[in-house]
Write an enzyme that holds these catalytic residues in place. Sequence first.
Site, PDB file in Angstrom:
ATOM      1  CD  GLU A  81      -4.452   2.861  -6.546  1.00 16.28           C
ATOM      2  OE1 GLU A  81      -4.878   4.026  -6.602  1.00 16.28           O
ATOM      3  OE2 GLU A  81      -3.734   2.464  -5.604  1.00 16.28           O
ATOM      4  CG  HIS A  95      -2.732  -0.954  -3.952  1.00 20.02           C
ATOM      5  ND1 HIS A  95      -3.276   0.282  -3.704  1.00 20.02           N
ATOM      6  CD2 HIS A  95      -2.646  -1.561  -2.745  1.00 20.02           C
ATOM      7  CE1 HIS A  95      -3.508   0.405  -2.411  1.00 20.02           C
ATOM      8  NE2 HIS A  95      -3.126  -0.697  -1.815  1.00 20.02           N
ATOM      9  CG  ASN A  98      -4.480   4.174   0.336  1.00 23.43           C
ATOM     10  OD1 ASN A  98      -5.679   4.021   0.554  1.00 23.43           O
ATOM     11  ND2 ASN A  98      -3.616   3.185   0.414  1.00 23.43           N
ATOM     12  CB  SER A 119      -0.874   0.040   1.260  1.00 23.85           C
ATOM     13  OG  SER A 119      -1.677  -1.083   1.332  1.00 23.85           O
TER      14      SER A 119
HETATM   15  N1  LIG Z   1      -5.638  -4.795   4.451  1.00 21.92           N
HETATM   16  C1  LIG Z   1      -5.878  -3.948   3.463  1.00 21.92           C
HETATM   17  O1  LIG Z   1      -6.927  -3.280   3.410  1.00 21.92           O
HETATM   18  C2  LIG Z   1      -4.878  -3.785   2.343  1.00 21.92           C
HETATM   19  C3  LIG Z   1      -5.311  -3.224   1.131  1.00 21.92           C
HETATM   20  C4  LIG Z   1      -4.405  -3.133   0.075  1.00 21.92           C
HETATM   21  C5  LIG Z   1      -3.095  -3.565   0.239  1.00 21.92           C
HETATM   22  N2  LIG Z   1      -2.685  -4.081   1.452  1.00 21.92           N
HETATM   23  C6  LIG Z   1      -1.288  -4.553   1.554  1.00 21.92           C
HETATM   24  O2  LIG Z   1      -1.285  -5.975   1.424  1.00 21.92           O
HETATM   25  C7  LIG Z   1      -0.223  -6.534   2.193  1.00 21.92           C
HETATM   26  C8  LIG Z   1      -0.798  -7.549   3.171  1.00 21.92           C
HETATM   27  O3  LIG Z   1      -1.727  -6.902   4.007  1.00 21.92           O
HETATM   28  P1  LIG Z   1      -2.799  -7.723   4.867  1.00 21.92           P
HETATM   29  O4  LIG Z   1      -3.785  -6.729   5.359  1.00 21.92           O
HETATM   30  O5  LIG Z   1      -3.253  -8.924   4.106  1.00 21.92           O
HETATM   31  O6  LIG Z   1      -1.877  -8.188   6.102  1.00 21.92           O
HETATM   32  P2  LIG Z   1      -2.093  -9.421   7.097  1.00 21.92           P
HETATM   33  O7  LIG Z   1      -1.373  -9.056   8.339  1.00 21.92           O
HETATM   34  O8  LIG Z   1      -3.528  -9.813   7.158  1.00 21.92           O
HETATM   35  O9  LIG Z   1      -1.307 -10.621   6.353  1.00 21.92           O
HETATM   36  C9  LIG Z   1       0.071 -10.630   6.172  1.00 21.92           C
HETATM   37  C10 LIG Z   1       0.531 -12.085   6.082  1.00 21.92           C
HETATM   38  O10 LIG Z   1       1.913 -12.116   5.712  1.00 21.92           O
HETATM   39  C11 LIG Z   1       2.491 -13.197   6.383  1.00 21.92           C
HETATM   40  N3  LIG Z   1       3.940 -13.056   6.357  1.00 21.92           N
HETATM   41  C12 LIG Z   1       4.739 -12.297   7.143  1.00 21.92           C
HETATM   42  N4  LIG Z   1       6.028 -12.475   6.775  1.00 21.92           N
HETATM   43  C13 LIG Z   1       6.037 -13.345   5.743  1.00 21.92           C
HETATM   44  C14 LIG Z   1       7.063 -13.926   4.943  1.00 21.92           C
HETATM   45  N5  LIG Z   1       8.344 -13.644   5.143  1.00 21.92           N
HETATM   46  N6  LIG Z   1       6.700 -14.772   3.979  1.00 21.92           N
HETATM   47  C15 LIG Z   1       5.405 -15.078   3.768  1.00 21.92           C
HETATM   48  N7  LIG Z   1       4.397 -14.567   4.485  1.00 21.92           N
HETATM   49  C16 LIG Z   1       4.709 -13.711   5.465  1.00 21.92           C
HETATM   50  C17 LIG Z   1       1.859 -13.181   7.758  1.00 21.92           C
HETATM   51  O11 LIG Z   1       2.000 -14.458   8.401  1.00 21.92           O
HETATM   52  C18 LIG Z   1       0.405 -12.857   7.409  1.00 21.92           C
HETATM   53  O12 LIG Z   1      -0.343 -14.033   7.183  1.00 21.92           O
HETATM   54  C19 LIG Z   1       0.494  -5.348   2.835  1.00 21.92           C
HETATM   55  O13 LIG Z   1       1.575  -4.973   2.028  1.00 21.92           O
HETATM   56  C20 LIG Z   1      -0.577  -4.266   2.859  1.00 21.92           C
HETATM   57  O14 LIG Z   1      -0.037  -2.969   2.850  1.00 21.92           O
HETATM   58  C21 LIG Z   1      -3.551  -4.212   2.494  1.00 21.92           C
END
Ligand SMILES: NC(=O)c1ccc[n+]([C@@H]2O[C@H](COP(=O)([O-])OP(=O)(O)OC[C@H]3O[C@@H](n4cnc5c(N)ncnc54)[C@H](O)[C@@H]3O)[C@@H](O)[C@H]2O)c1
Length: 282
Positions: free
Chosen positions: A150, A138, A188, A117
């Site tokens: 995106e 994204h 964002n 993000s």
């Molecule tokens: N939540 C949202 O609304 C949203 C929207 C768009 C983008 N994002 C982006 O998506 C990404 C994930 O966000 P999320 O909300 O799903 O987070 P989350 O915390 O729900 O999930 C992250 C996952 O990554 C895993 N992880 C950590 N280190 C790791 C590694 N070395 N190898 C493999 N897996 C690993 C964790 O165990 C966890 O299951 C981030 O970069 C975030 O910025 C989030």
Amino acid sequence: MQTIFIVGAGTMGSGIAQVAAQSGFSVRLYDISTQQLERARATISANLDRLVKKEKLTAADKDATLARIATATQLDGVASADLVIEAASENEALKLELFAKLDALAKPEAILASNTSSISITKIAAATKNPARVIGMHFFNPVPVMALIELIRGLQTSDETYQKAEAIAKALGKTPVAVKNSPGFVVNRLLCPMINEAIFALQEGLASAEGIDEAMKLGCNHPIGPLALADLIGLDVELAVMQVLYEGFKDPKFRPAPLLVEMVEAGRLGRKTGEGFYRYDR
Ligand SMILES: NC(=O)c1ccc[n+]([C@@H]2O[C@H](COP(=O)([O-])OP(=O)(O)OC[C@H]3O[C@@H](n4cnc5c(N)ncnc54)[C@H](O)[C@@H]3O)[C@@H](O)[C@H]2O)c1
């Protein structure tokens, strides 16, 4: 393009896995936590059950979709992937290390995408030996519902990588929008300052939280008010995005509202903690 390797089975990774499998791709979902992988499979199964109940999916399609998702706790399956989508935790050092590894393991023609993000795609690409194949994809939460992707080009991203990513976004049933690599990208960059301004308005006593939300719903046709939306997104996430914008542009117009900072200090993060600008039963 047939096989998608997804790194991270959290909120976003599990949603991307569901959509990819529903669109006919063979999916390998990887996480360092087996618990997260089990949770992801349960969430996807429950989501598909709801679609079956609503008669939007047959039971046979549900089984076929689930059968297209394999889970993994090792990265070795990356070698057979046409596309890797990284959706691991939002941590720059972690993503740079992951992309160096993914680049070494993936076949030369595979595309490496990040769902970050806030981290620069140019910086992530620079952690690889073949930065031309790196791009930002994204997605928006919840992934099965939200239509936008995106598509973010780093300075090094090739036209070929962009075109392939665009074709995949469409094959996933999503609408891609081309965006330059810049703090907050488009959504964002516009959405979070609006929410931040709503928090300033609340802090100044311009109106009550309910009043501000009602005004934006009725006056702008927004489906949800900005403060209720902040509670949904998580106030910690909203603050993190404002800090990225503030640091990235060094422009005071992006300064986080003091009330937002204080709410985060108090642990009132919104729905996930049961209290933000509103209270929630948990
Ligand atoms: N939540 C949202 O609304 C949203 C929207 C768009 C983008 N994002 C982006 O998506 C990404 C994930 O966000 P999320 O909300 O799903 O987070 P989350 O915390 O729900 O999930 C992250 C996952 O990554 C895993 N992880 C950590 N280190 C790791 C590694 N070395 N190898 C493999 N897996 C690993 C964790 O165990 C966890 O299951 C981030 O970069 C975030 O910025 C989030």
